[in-house]
Design a protein around this motif. Structure first.
Motif, PDB file in Angstrom:
ATOM      1  N   PHE A  30       0.854  -1.188   0.000  1.00  0.00           N
ATOM      2  CA  PHE A  30       0.000   0.000   0.000  1.00  0.00           C
ATOM      3  C   PHE A  30       0.891   1.240   0.000  1.00  0.00           C
ATOM      4  O   PHE A  30       1.852   1.313   0.755  1.00  0.00           O
ATOM      5  CB  PHE A  30      -0.935   0.014   1.203  1.00  0.00           C
ATOM      6  N   TYR A  31       0.554   2.207  -0.849  1.00  0.00           N
ATOM      7  CA  TYR A  31       1.418   3.374  -1.016  1.00  0.00           C
ATOM      8  C   TYR A  31       1.369   4.309   0.194  1.00  0.00           C
ATOM      9  O   TYR A  31       2.398   4.678   0.738  1.00  0.00           O
ATOM     10  CB  TYR A  31       1.014   4.135  -2.287  1.00  0.00           C
ATOM     11  N   LEU A  32       0.149   4.686   0.573  1.00  0.00           N
ATOM     12  CA  LEU A  32       0.015   5.625   1.689  1.00  0.00           C
ATOM     13  C   LEU A  32      -0.004   4.873   3.018  1.00  0.00           C
ATOM     14  O   LEU A  32      -0.406   3.717   3.086  1.00  0.00           O
ATOM     15  CB  LEU A  32      -1.272   6.448   1.542  1.00  0.00           C
ATOM     16  N   ARG A  33       0.412   5.573   4.064  1.00  0.00           N
ATOM     17  CA  ARG A  33       0.347   4.992   5.400  1.00  0.00           C
ATOM     18  C   ARG A  33      -1.102   4.970   5.893  1.00  0.00           C
ATOM     19  O   ARG A  33      -1.952   5.665   5.354  1.00  0.00           O
ATOM     20  CB  ARG A  33       1.199   5.828   6.360  1.00  0.00           C
ATOM     21  N   ARG A  34      -1.355   4.156   6.940  1.00  0.00           N
ATOM     22  CA  ARG A  34      -2.692   4.096   7.550  1.00  0.00           C
ATOM     23  C   ARG A  34      -2.662   4.827   8.873  1.00  0.00           C
ATOM     24  O   ARG A  34      -1.982   4.388   9.807  1.00  0.00           O
ATOM     25  CB  ARG A  34      -3.101   2.631   7.787  1.00  0.00           C
TER      26      ARG A  34
ATOM     27  N   MET B  17       5.076   6.059  11.856  1.00  0.00           N
ATOM     28  CA  MET B  17       5.312   7.416  12.346  1.00  0.00           C
ATOM     29  C   MET B  17       4.504   7.529  13.632  1.00  0.00           C
ATOM     30  O   MET B  17       3.316   7.207  13.647  1.00  0.00           O
ATOM     31  CB  MET B  17       4.842   8.458  11.335  1.00  0.00           C
TER      32      MET B  17
ATOM     33  N   MET C  12      -6.188  11.011   4.683  1.00  0.00           N
ATOM     34  CA  MET C  12      -4.966  11.790   4.788  1.00  0.00           C
ATOM     35  C   MET C  12      -3.948  11.364   3.743  1.00  0.00           C
ATOM     36  O   MET C  12      -3.892  10.195   3.368  1.00  0.00           O
ATOM     37  CB  MET C  12      -4.335  11.597   6.172  1.00  0.00           C
ATOM     38  N   GLY C  13      -3.143  12.324   3.292  1.00  0.00           N
ATOM     39  CA  GLY C  13      -2.008  11.982   2.450  1.00  0.00           C
ATOM     40  C   GLY C  13      -0.834  11.613   3.330  1.00  0.00           C
ATOM     41  O   GLY C  13      -0.413  10.461   3.390  1.00  0.00           O
ATOM     42  N   CYS C  14      -0.334  12.610   4.062  1.00  0.00           N
ATOM     43  CA  CYS C  14       0.920  12.396   4.789  1.00  0.00           C
ATOM     44  C   CYS C  14       0.739  12.151   6.279  1.00  0.00           C
ATOM     45  O   CYS C  14       1.481  11.393   6.886  1.00  0.00           O
ATOM     46  CB  CYS C  14       1.832  13.607   4.602  1.00  0.00           C
TER      47      CYS C  14
ATOM     48  N   ILE D 208      -7.948  13.240  -0.973  1.00  0.00           N
ATOM     49  CA  ILE D 208      -6.869  12.268  -1.158  1.00  0.00           C
ATOM     50  C   ILE D 208      -7.453  10.881  -1.469  1.00  0.00           C
ATOM     51  O   ILE D 208      -8.415  10.463  -0.826  1.00  0.00           O
ATOM     52  CB  ILE D 208      -6.024  12.140   0.134  1.00  0.00           C
TER      53      ILE D 208
ATOM     54  N   GLU E 138      -5.903   6.801  -2.550  1.00  0.00           N
ATOM     55  CA  GLU E 138      -4.708   6.001  -2.768  1.00  0.00           C
ATOM     56  C   GLU E 138      -4.817   5.241  -4.084  1.00  0.00           C
ATOM     57  O   GLU E 138      -5.922   4.919  -4.530  1.00  0.00           O
ATOM     58  CB  GLU E 138      -4.561   5.007  -1.615  1.00  0.00           C
TER      59      GLU E 138
ATOM     60  N   LEU F 118       5.787  12.555   1.362  1.00  0.00           N
ATOM     61  CA  LEU F 118       4.547  12.405   2.139  1.00  0.00           C
ATOM     62  C   LEU F 118       4.496  11.070   2.873  1.00  0.00           C
ATOM     63  O   LEU F 118       3.876  10.957   3.926  1.00  0.00           O
ATOM     64  CB  LEU F 118       3.320  12.552   1.238  1.00  0.00           C
TER      65      LEU F 118
END
Lengths: 243, 304
Positions: free
Chosen positions: A44-48, A86, A208-210, B60, B62, B271
């Motif tokens: 998965f690209y983005l974090r959860r 994070m 959220m993105g980041c 946003i 994914e 990001l």
């Protein structure tokens, strides 16, 4: 905020579609209840982003519900797997603003961060009443844990299988309070803000993105200007929010 | 020791790594994570003449190896940016500041360019004619040859003291044609590429995830598209290219420079890992050594 590789100590189902994961990590960057961690998952690209339910010096407990492909993948993870996280993100609940007789109102998967909040309130001699709402009895979790802290706990379920049949906000009738803390689905939060007679704090969520304030993906407009849910939030005061 | 410095026109950078606009705010907030001076440059959050809240949320979504954003240029307006944000960044950053400027009309771009022209701390104007989130269906100045020609021409007239780089969209039939227009109208360089127009639909709600339905697709997945655009444009124009699109490692930086980029922006990777640029700068000499590259400037366009 810091980034760590955290070992999964346990990952167990605690209610319908709901899992509790304990991660081994250093928690020095956590400063308030209601903060969250942001987890990298393989493929998965983005974090959860997941709220912190509880923590001690060497571990974090999160409770999450399977809502999409990411949380589905999380549910299949086994102990000893390492997750890059994070830690210590967002601006959590400020218990110093609470009055002597606060209530905590939680809905569904919004309940977890309220557990550590209750713990912190109990530590300073405040015993909040806890109102929890779920869709069905099989989804109820943490009610006993709140009770174990010495809090009076009232549960509502939409199907009436446990506690009051109906919305959690209906439990507000006849309850005395002078402050509130809440987290849950947006419709519930809106109802809580409309129905409560006191000031309070609301924890919001958004895609959220980041998760650390860089992308402006999760902004909301407030009475004090544009705010990032991940950075200035996720917790906001009732008087800041525009519904 | 390998040499990682590059010359972007007349501007010398200690290394080719620049923070991409929209993924690093106005920079200063990140000085608590690492020393910003390890970066060659920082392109600030896209800025417009008036303050903007941006688009409704969700903004946003994914994707496989990437993401879609529909932030819509949330910014406090150019006057605040020049008066407050840039000075705060300058306190913790000595290298190149790129002012990424967006707009809805030529008049707005020109008004912003005039203010940028007088700001000593800004080293370069990055003309964002390619944000897909300001107009319906992703239309922007960069998708029309006539509109692009006009906006570059008018901004060039008032931007007398700074280099003008035009950030182009890949959402066109022929990006080389757009690049040539910029060069002919006096642009000093090009930033290639902005995001690809994309969308996702949520199976649970059966509706688009993004409130505005569409948004800008970025991240690792678009790296080959960016590389191809840079490669094509490099063959046809003489002005320098800043490569952007899916860069997530020192290897990607070298690959993009071989295609023709003089410097490289890192965006979405920041990001998901706020230390990504720091790691890339640190790894660059190792990867150069591995491929027997002594001076990174020498590899620009080496893939042709």
């Amino acid at each position: 905020m810091d980034i760590q590789n955290c070992k999964i100590l346990s990952n167990e189902k605690i209610a319908k579609n709901t899992y509790k994961m304990v991660l081994e990590c250093n928690t020095k960057s956590i400063t308030k209840p209601g903060q969250f961690i942001n987890i990298t998952l393989q493929d998965f690209y983005l974090r959860r982003p997941i709220s912190v339910c509880d923590y001690d010096a060497n571990s974090i407990t999160i409770i999450y519900k399977i809502l999409g492909q990411g949380t589905k993948s999380m549910a299949s993870l086994t102990p000893d797997i390492i997750l890059n996280c994070m830690i210590g993100l967002g601006n959590g609940f400020d218990i110093t603003k609470s009055d002597k007789n606060p209530i905590i109102i939680g809905g569904g998967v919004g309940v977890p961060p309220l557990y550590r909040l209750a713990k912190e309130l109990v530590k300073i001699g405040i015993s909040p009443k806890v109102l929890l709402g779920f869709n069905i009895g099989e989804e109820v979790f943490l009610a006993n844990e709140f009770s174990a802290l010495g809090c009076e706990v009232l549960v509502a379920t939409a199907d009436g299988s446990i506690g009051h049949k109906g919305f959690v906000t209906e439990l507000l009738d006849g309850i005395e309070y002078d402050y509130f803390f809440t987290c849950g689905p947006l419709a519930m939060l809106k109802a809580v803000c409309n129905m409560t007679i006191s000031d309070g704090q609301i924890s919001l969520e958004e895609r959220m993105g980041c998760g650390f304030g860089a992308c402006m993906g999760c902004s909301i407009m407030t009475h004090s200007g544009a705010k990032r849910i991940c950075k200035e939030g996720p917790v906001f005061e009732k008087k800041e929010l525009i519904w | 020791m390998v040499d990682i410095s590059v010359s972007l026109g007349n501007i010398n950078l200690p290394n080719p790594i620049i923070a991409a606009s929209g993924t690093f705010g106005y920079g200063y907030e990140f000085s608590k994570y690492f020393n910003l001076n390890i970066l060659g440059g920082i392109s600030i959050k896209g800025t417009t003449l008036e303050p903007r809240f941006g688009n409704p949320t969700p903004r946003i979504a994914e994707c496989y190896s990437g993401m879609i954003n529909s932030v819509g240029m949330q910014n406090p307006g150019i006057k605040n940016v020049i008066g407050e944000q840039i000075p705060m960044l300058r306190k913790c950053f000595n290298n190149l500041i790129l002012a990424n400027i967006g707009g809805f009309s030529i008049g707005e771009f020109v008004a912003c360019a005039k203010l940028v022209n007088e700001c000593d701390d800004i080293g370069m104007l990055e003309l964002n004619v390619s944000c897909p989130n300001l107009h319906a269906d992703g239309e922007n100045f960069g998708t029309s040859p006539e509109a692009l020609k006009e906006v570059v021409k008018e901004v060039r007239k008032v931007l007398t003291k700074k280099p003008l780089y035009v950030k182009l969209t890949p959402n066109v039939t022929d990006i080389v044609k757009m690049a040539k227009i910029c060069e002919e109208q006096g642009a000093d360089g090009l930033s290639l590429i902005n995001t690809l127009l994309g969308m996702r639909i949520d199976l649970a709600t059966k509706k688009p995830i993004i409130a505005n339905k569409m948004g800008g697709f970025s991240g690792k997945a678009i790296f080959p598209v960016a590389l191809r655009a840079i490669y094509q444009v490099y063959q046809q124009v003489k002005i320098p290219i800043i490569g952007i699109g899916g860069v997530s490692s020192a290897r990607d930086v070298i690959e993009m420079m071989l295609a023709g980029a003089t410097a490289v922006q890192v965006g979405s990777q920041t990001l998901i890992n706020p230390f990504a640029m720091k790691e890339i700068v640190a790894n660059l000499p190792k990867v150069m050594a591995e491929y027997k590259i002594n001076k990174i400037q020498d590899i620009i366009g080496g893939g042709h």
